[in-house]
Design an enzyme around this catalytic site. Sequence first.
Site, short mmCIF file in Angstrom:
data_model
loop_
_atom_site.label_atom_id
_atom_site.label_comp_id
_atom_site.label_asym_id
_atom_site.label_seq_id
_atom_site.Cartn_x
_atom_site.Cartn_y
_atom_site.Cartn_z
N LYS A 105 49.45 11.90 93.35
CA LYS A 105 48.16 12.20 93.98
C LYS A 105 47.26 10.99 93.87
O LYS A 105 47.20 10.35 92.81
CB LYS A 105 47.55 13.39 93.21
CG LYS A 105 46.25 13.91 93.78
CD LYS A 105 46.50 14.97 94.81
CE LYS A 105 45.24 15.31 95.60
NZ LYS A 105 44.92 14.31 96.63
N LYS B 48 48.32 5.81 94.81
CA LYS B 48 47.15 5.28 95.52
C LYS B 48 47.61 4.58 96.78
O LYS B 48 48.76 4.14 96.87
CB LYS B 48 46.44 4.24 94.62
CG LYS B 48 44.99 4.04 94.99
CD LYS B 48 44.15 5.18 94.46
CE LYS B 48 42.69 4.97 94.64
NZ LYS B 48 41.94 5.85 93.71
N SER C 253 40.26 18.15 94.42
CA SER C 253 41.38 17.96 95.35
C SER C 253 42.51 18.92 94.98
O SER C 253 43.17 19.50 95.86
CB SER C 253 41.92 16.53 95.25
OG SER C 253 41.20 15.66 96.08
#
Length: 428
Positions: free
Chosen positions: A68, A104, A356
């Site tokens: 993530k 990322k 998120s």
Amino acid sequence: MQRNIFEDAISRLDTAFADANVEAEVLEQLKHPEQILEVAVPVRMDNGALRVFTGFRVRHDDSLGPTKGGIRFHPNVTREEVMALALWMTLKCALVGIPYGGAKGGIKVNPKDLSKLELERLSRSYIQRVADAIGPQTDIPAPDVYTNAMIMGWMMDEYSSIVRRRTPGVITGKPIPLGGSLGRDDATGRGAYYCIKELEKKYNWQPSNIKVAVQGFGNAGQHVAGLLHQDGYKIVAISDSQGGIFHESGFDVPSIVKMKNETRRVQAVYCDGSVCEAVDSEVISNEQLLELPVDILIPAALEDQINASNAERIKAPYIVEVANGPIVSNADSILHKKNTFIIPDILANAGGVIVSYFEWVQNNIGLYWTESEVHQKLKQIITAAFHKVLDIADERKLDMRAAANVHALNNLQTAIKARGTQEYFNMG
Ligand code: GLU
């Protein structure tokens, strides 16, 4: 030669390793990102010309769950930067205990030079190039520096057309009608605010006596400043990439947010409805803002703002790292000697990825929560993580960053060990 940002991040991990009591192979695993993807991102510009941008997606470690992490659009994006940011996501998710690994993404581009249509084509083109690496159970992007909800919406759309199935869970930070979560927009700033509220309780602060300087006035900076201002904190300095403003008695943050969003500039104003007037202020640079004699300094822009060359001049006794990596490791010992209390990035800005996670859960179950449910769940998770880190820091006589890294490494170790490490396999 100057050390690159990923090596710098690893050196901090080496320091934490010494305190953490985890097995060497945990560290060995974390030193090597799982997958580093570099892609060419072609875009047809409005004038008909073709331009090819460079994009990255790094999946750092998936021991704890699908990876993530956000996607940034910035002219200074590099492979090493994305690797460091992905590593910090692994630590961040482990620290706050959400079931994700770290990743990322980034595109080397100045989005301010692009038209809206070019920005849409760029976002869709990037997804076409990284589509095989991402997915709701493998790697889930989100917004970061200079990306926003609309861009996430385009990316979700594009991914959905590639896999021929509407897939809201592939990306978070989406617009609400496209499966976004209430409370995602201000989540990063709000998480930092909840951490500061715990300090307020601990030290019995009177908000109106506390002066705050905020460097960076994007999504996270605006929201943390707004929430603190609402509670009576004095926001005496604010800056963006163009420079900053300072006034001893504090600014009316909602007026400055309004002007920033209309003109893209931080200006010292007070607005009554739609009528805005200039107020007294001093123009300062970003460097000057960092060195102001305030109580709380909030770097909320980019990496490498405080390093060995200016650390000695930092006067704030409290620093809340809302940006990722604003303090370079060579400043650590200088700030430590000054007794600066730092809420490290992987804790202070974890609110974004926590909400998120809520968005992804809601997408997966198809049931949506109210804003106050989101706030309450966020507060619970981040406050618990804050106290855990504080307890480790007190017990083991560590600073908050070391304590946060130790806790993250311990959590990662549980998942790595559960699959067997040398100790297990040697037992025969
Ligand atoms: N880009 C944000 C961060 O650095 C949010 C990541 C996410 O929500 O996945 O934490």
